[in-house]
Motif scaffolding. Structure first.
Motif, PDB file in Angstrom:
ATOM      1  N   LYS A   3       0.827  -1.202   0.000  1.00  0.00           N
ATOM      2  CA  LYS A   3       0.000   0.000   0.000  1.00  0.00           C
ATOM      3  C   LYS A   3       0.870   1.265   0.000  1.00  0.00           C
ATOM      4  N   GLY A   4       1.962   1.279   0.696  1.00  0.00           N
ATOM      5  CA  GLY A   4       2.880   2.423   0.765  1.00  0.00           C
ATOM      6  C   GLY A   4       3.508   2.723  -0.586  1.00  0.00           C
ATOM      7  N   LYS A   5       3.888   1.628  -1.300  1.00  0.00           N
ATOM      8  CA  LYS A   5       4.485   1.813  -2.623  1.00  0.00           C
ATOM      9  C   LYS A   5       3.455   2.363  -3.599  1.00  0.00           C
ATOM     10  N   LYS A   6       2.209   1.897  -3.499  1.00  0.00           N
ATOM     11  CA  LYS A   6       1.142   2.392  -4.381  1.00  0.00           C
ATOM     12  C   LYS A   6       0.910   3.875  -4.152  1.00  0.00           C
ATOM     13  N   ILE A   7       0.927   4.300  -2.912  1.00  0.00           N
ATOM     14  CA  ILE A   7       0.729   5.720  -2.604  1.00  0.00           C
ATOM     15  C   ILE A   7       1.893   6.533  -3.150  1.00  0.00           C
ATOM     16  N   LEU A   8       3.110   6.027  -2.982  1.00  0.00           N
ATOM     17  CA  LEU A   8       4.297   6.725  -3.478  1.00  0.00           C
ATOM     18  C   LEU A   8       4.261   6.842  -5.001  1.00  0.00           C
ATOM     19  N   VAL A   9       3.900   5.765  -5.672  1.00  0.00           N
ATOM     20  CA  VAL A   9       3.788   5.794  -7.136  1.00  0.00           C
ATOM     21  C   VAL A   9       2.693   6.779  -7.550  1.00  0.00           C
ATOM     22  N   GLY A  10       1.572   6.760  -6.855  1.00  0.00           N
ATOM     23  CA  GLY A  10       0.482   7.694  -7.155  1.00  0.00           C
ATOM     24  C   GLY A  10       0.910   9.139  -6.983  1.00  0.00           C
ATOM     25  N   VAL A  11       1.640   9.436  -5.911  1.00  0.00           N
ATOM     26  CA  VAL A  11       2.134  10.797  -5.668  1.00  0.00           C
ATOM     27  C   VAL A  11       3.127  11.194  -6.758  1.00  0.00           C
ATOM     28  N   LEU A  12       4.027  10.280  -7.138  1.00  0.00           N
ATOM     29  CA  LEU A  12       5.007  10.568  -8.191  1.00  0.00           C
ATOM     30  C   LEU A  12       4.320  10.815  -9.539  1.00  0.00           C
ATOM     31  N   VAL A  13       3.322   9.993  -9.845  1.00  0.00           N
ATOM     32  CA  VAL A  13       2.576  10.171 -11.098  1.00  0.00           C
ATOM     33  C   VAL A  13       1.847  11.515 -11.080  1.00  0.00           C
ATOM     34  N   ALA A  14       1.211  11.852  -9.956  1.00  0.00           N
ATOM     35  CA  ALA A  14       0.506  13.131  -9.844  1.00  0.00           C
ATOM     36  C   ALA A  14       1.491  14.297  -9.976  1.00  0.00           C
ATOM     37  N   PHE A  15       2.647  14.172  -9.313  1.00  0.00           N
ATOM     38  CA  PHE A  15       3.669  15.209  -9.397  1.00  0.00           C
ATOM     39  C   PHE A  15       4.175  15.356 -10.828  1.00  0.00           C
ATOM     40  N   LEU A  16       4.400  14.233 -11.498  1.00  0.00           N
ATOM     41  CA  LEU A  16       4.871  14.247 -12.881  1.00  0.00           C
ATOM     42  C   LEU A  16       3.833  14.899 -13.801  1.00  0.00           C
ATOM     43  N   LEU A  17       2.563  14.552 -13.615  1.00  0.00           N
ATOM     44  CA  LEU A  17       1.501  15.160 -14.419  1.00  0.00           C
ATOM     45  C   LEU A  17       1.412  16.662 -14.170  1.00  0.00           C
ATOM     46  N   LEU A  18       1.540  17.064 -12.926  1.00  0.00           N
ATOM     47  CA  LEU A  18       1.515  18.482 -12.583  1.00  0.00           C
ATOM     48  C   LEU A  18       2.702  19.211 -13.206  1.00  0.00           C
ATOM     49  N   ALA A  19       3.887  18.594 -13.138  1.00  0.00           N
ATOM     50  CA  ALA A  19       5.093  19.200 -13.721  1.00  0.00           C
ATOM     51  C   ALA A  19       4.945  19.333 -15.236  1.00  0.00           C
TER      52      ALA A  19
END
Length: 192
Positions: A3-19
């Motif tokens: 679950k922690g890795k999924k959240i981290l991947v989700g945050v990274l994907v969201a950050f990447l999309l925002l960037a």
């Protein structure tokens, strides 16, 4: 996957999309400003092209009138001086002011011409007058196009949030080509 890795991947994907969104906004907006700025410069070049055409016609017009209207020296000197100020103007606002002055001097010259019926019927003068009238029409069209380009550019650099980017990269407001105050006065028509 935990679950922690999924959240981290989700945050990274969201950050990447925002960037990527910010990059797309900045790139697109900056390139739009560059295009609009070049449009203003291109439109001004067309105005200058027509102003140069008028500038080149004036000596011929003055010389033709000189032959008939020797006593109208003041008006001819005024046109010649206004023409030289146009030639010496360097900035867009200076060129606008000098050309507005030249337009006024040419108007006064054409009023003088009305006093000389033999000049008004002279074929060379008529040709020059037609060329000058055509040039004045072209100048009016190019001024309108220039002002439209300035308006589009100025709106783009002043609109939020693009104005933040315009300020960061030094996109400054462009100058409109405005008529002088004398052009707004109603002309007096007098028959003698």
């Amino acid at each position: 996957m935990s679950k922690g890795k999924k959240i981290l991947v989700g945050v990274l994907v969201a950050f990447l999309l925002l960037a990527l969104s910010f990059y797309g906004f900045f790139k697109g907006t900056y390139n739009r400003f560059v295009g609009l700025d070049e449009g203003v410069k291109s439109a001004w070049a067309q105005v200058e092209n027509q102003l140069q055409r008028r500038f080149d016609l004036i000596p011929n017009l003055v010389e033709t009138v000189k032959g008939y209207a020797k006593q109208e020296k003041d008006v001819l000197v005024e046109v010649t001086n206004a023409r030289s100020r146009v030639g010496g103007a360097n900035t867009v606002p200076d060129k606008i002011a000098a050309n507005n002055e030249l337009s006024g001097a040419l108007s006064r010259l054409l009023v003088v011409v009305e006093r000389y019926p033999e000049l008004k019927s002279n074929e060379n003068f008529l040709r020059l007058q037609d060329e000058l009238a055509g040039t004045e029409n072209r100048i009016a069209v190019e001024r309108r196009r220039y002002n439209e380009a300035v308006r589009n550019y100025n709106v783009a650099i002043r609109s939020f949030p693009a104005n933040l980017l315009a300020g960061m990269f030094g996109f400054d407001k462009a100058t409109f080509f405005e008529a002088p105050a004398a052009a707004k006065a109603t002309p007096q028509v007098k028959f003698q």
